[in-house]
Design a protein around this motif. Structure first.
Motif, short mmCIF file in Angstrom:
data_model
loop_
_atom_site.label_atom_id
_atom_site.label_comp_id
_atom_site.label_asym_id
_atom_site.label_seq_id
_atom_site.Cartn_x
_atom_site.Cartn_y
_atom_site.Cartn_z
N TYR A 103 0.83 -1.21 0.00
CA TYR A 103 0.00 0.00 0.00
C TYR A 103 0.87 1.26 0.00
CZ TYR A 103 -3.57 3.25 1.91
OH TYR A 103 -4.43 4.29 2.12
N GLY A 163 -12.71 0.27 2.34
CA GLY A 163 -11.94 1.18 1.48
C GLY A 163 -12.78 2.42 1.16
N LYS A 168 -17.08 9.32 0.15
CA LYS A 168 -18.12 9.59 -0.86
C LYS A 168 -18.86 8.33 -1.28
CE LYS A 168 -14.77 10.20 -4.66
NZ LYS A 168 -14.55 8.87 -5.20
N SER A 169 -18.23 7.17 -1.13
CA SER A 169 -18.96 5.92 -1.44
C SER A 169 -19.86 5.51 -0.26
CB SER A 169 -17.98 4.80 -1.78
OG SER A 169 -17.03 4.63 -0.75
N ASP A 186 -11.11 2.35 6.35
CA ASP A 186 -10.02 2.67 5.42
C ASP A 186 -8.69 2.59 6.15
OD1 ASP A 186 -10.18 4.09 2.45
OD2 ASP A 186 -8.26 4.40 3.48
N THR A 229 -16.18 0.27 -3.14
CA THR A 229 -16.19 0.97 -4.43
C THR A 229 -14.75 1.32 -4.78
OG1 THR A 229 -18.37 1.91 -3.94
CG2 THR A 229 -17.07 3.02 -5.64
C1 SAM Z 1 -9.85 4.46 -5.03
S1 SAM Z 1 -10.10 4.72 -3.34
C2 SAM Z 1 -11.88 4.59 -3.27
C3 SAM Z 1 -12.46 5.31 -2.10
C4 SAM Z 1 -13.98 5.27 -2.00
N1 SAM Z 1 -14.49 3.93 -1.90
C5 SAM Z 1 -14.62 6.02 -3.13
O1 SAM Z 1 -15.32 5.40 -3.92
O2 SAM Z 1 -14.42 7.22 -3.21
C6 SAM Z 1 -9.56 3.24 -2.54
C7 SAM Z 1 -9.47 3.40 -1.03
O3 SAM Z 1 -9.21 2.12 -0.48
C8 SAM Z 1 -8.34 2.27 0.61
N2 SAM Z 1 -7.72 0.94 0.84
C9 SAM Z 1 -6.88 0.27 0.00
N3 SAM Z 1 -6.60 -0.93 0.53
C10 SAM Z 1 -7.28 -1.03 1.70
C11 SAM Z 1 -7.40 -2.03 2.70
N4 SAM Z 1 -6.74 -3.21 2.61
N5 SAM Z 1 -8.18 -1.79 3.76
C12 SAM Z 1 -8.85 -0.61 3.89
N6 SAM Z 1 -8.77 0.36 2.98
C13 SAM Z 1 -7.99 0.17 1.89
C14 SAM Z 1 -7.40 3.38 0.18
O4 SAM Z 1 -6.79 4.00 1.28
C15 SAM Z 1 -8.38 4.32 -0.56
O5 SAM Z 1 -8.91 5.27 0.30
#
Ligand code: SAM
Length: 343
Positions: A103, A163, A168-169, A186, A229
């Motif tokens: 990450y 995540g 916003k999701s 997150d 999302t």
């Molecule tokens: C592309 S963003 C999407 C955020 C949100 N779902 C949206 O649609 O706006 C992906 C998010 O997943 C989080 N993330 C990635 N791997 C993760 C994990 N293993 N556990 C929790 N969060 C994670 C990242 O920090 C990031 O905020």
């Protein structure tokens, strides 16, 4: 009439944002279709030998770098700290959480420093995410459409958004199912704090927690719906396997899984463009996720009826089968992974 230097700076920042957005639009609606015409006219020719390829490839990464520079300048000119949330939403942080190397090792989406490093990272991500969908997501319509068309109306007791980013999701789940306890999870502490601030500003009582989604800390069988999302394409395939196991653990019998992400379309040019997008946009796990059989992985974790269905953010949302309408410009092959935990 005199113009102050701060006004001149602001005009310059707006001009930079306007320019980069116009550049990205032309890349999507003019350069991509031209490259496609060349690809179709020369069957078997390697894509990187086609005349427009170098422009297409450079503009894809270069405009993304410009976007973050312009957004960083816009945020850097204001207050770069996230104030504490004051509304009904809460943020729970875990200072002992170790962020995985996969990450932190990559500046996702080419955003310098990623979305987790400090307050500014989350604020830059928030503004960039607003702009990056080329005006197609005004008022976050895309996320509302996902909830409205992909999630059955039920009396959910608890909904968990893995995540959740800056939330916003997650907001539309609380807006549509106000009786449900809604939790956003997150890895990024600044995103969790920003999510609570923004949900609070909307009057939404959502709990945001910093945790790794694969070890969420939620009680077994406590949840009726797990969703994500744009999460799974950012995770290594082995981690996605752990995510399904965790989702199956936290869901109650009969609970639902709904993950909105991308899928292969079977259109060779479009699928190749997505593989290259993953490379140029620093999303190293996306091609691997798209090549993996996620429904089979979900079934191995105990889910049934696991399937992908297409999603069209410019039309009615969930399409019900894995086929998309034809569209000339570059756009994401959105799809929803749906599955159920047996009752
Ligand atoms: C592309 S963003 C999407 C955020 C949100 N779902 C949206 O649609 O706006 C992906 C998010 O997943 C989080 N993330 C990635 N791997 C993760 C994990 N293993 N556990 C929790 N969060 C994670 C990242 O920090 C990031 O905020």
């Amino acid at each position: 009439m005199s113009t102050s230097s701060s006004n001149v700076d602001a005009i310059g920042r707006d001009a930079a944002l306007d320019f980069v957005l116009a550049l990205r639009r032309r890349w999507a609606d003019t350069v991509y279709p031209q490259l496609r015409r060349e690809f179709d006219a020369a069957p078997g020719a390697p894509v990187d030998t086609l005349p427009t390829y170098a422009w297409f490839a450079w503009l894809e990464r270069g405009s993304q770098q410009m976007l973050w520079r312009a957004v960083g300048d816009a945020i850097g000119a204001g207050d770069r700290r996230i104030p504490p949330a004051t509304g009904p939403a809460t943020a729970t942080l875990d200072p002992s959480l170790a962020l995985p190397a996969w990450y932190t090792g990559c500046d996702i989406h080419v955003q310098p420093g990623g979305v987790w490093r400090d307050d500014e990272s989350a604020l830059v991500y928030e503004l960039g995410a607003k702009l990056v969908m080329l005006g197609e997501n005004d008022d976050y319509r895309f996320h509302r459409l996902f909830v409205e068309t992909s999630v059955p109306t039920r009396a959910y007791r608890r909904i968990v958004d893995f995540g959740c980013g800056f939330g916003k999701s997650t907001w539309p789940f609380k807006a549509l199912f106000p009786e449900a306890e809604v939790i956003g999870i997150d890895l990024s502490a600044p995103c969790v704090r920003l999510a609570a601030l923004r949900a609070g500003e909307r009057g939404l009582a959502v709990q945001f927690r910093q945790a790794n989604a694969v070890a969420s800390g939620l009680e077994a069988g406590s949840t009726d719906l797990v969703t994500s999302t744009m999460l799974v394409h950012e995770m290594p395939v082995a981690e996605i396997g752990r995510l399904f196991v965790e989702a199956a653990r936290v869901l109650a019998p009969g609970g639902l899984l709904r993950f909105l992400d991308f899928q292969r379309t079977g259109d060779a040019f479009r699928d190749l463009a997505m593989v290259e997008h993953g490379r140029r946009n620093n999303e190293p796990f996306m091609p691997l996720m798209m090549a993996a059989d996620l429904p089979a992985m979900a079934q191995s974790a105990g889910f049934v009826n696991a399937r992908w269905v297409a999603f069209d953010e410019r039309a009615q949302g969930r399409l019900g089968e894995l086929a998309w309408p034809t569209r000339a410009e570059w756009h994401f092959p959105w799809a929803v992974l749906e599955a159920e935990k047996p009752a």
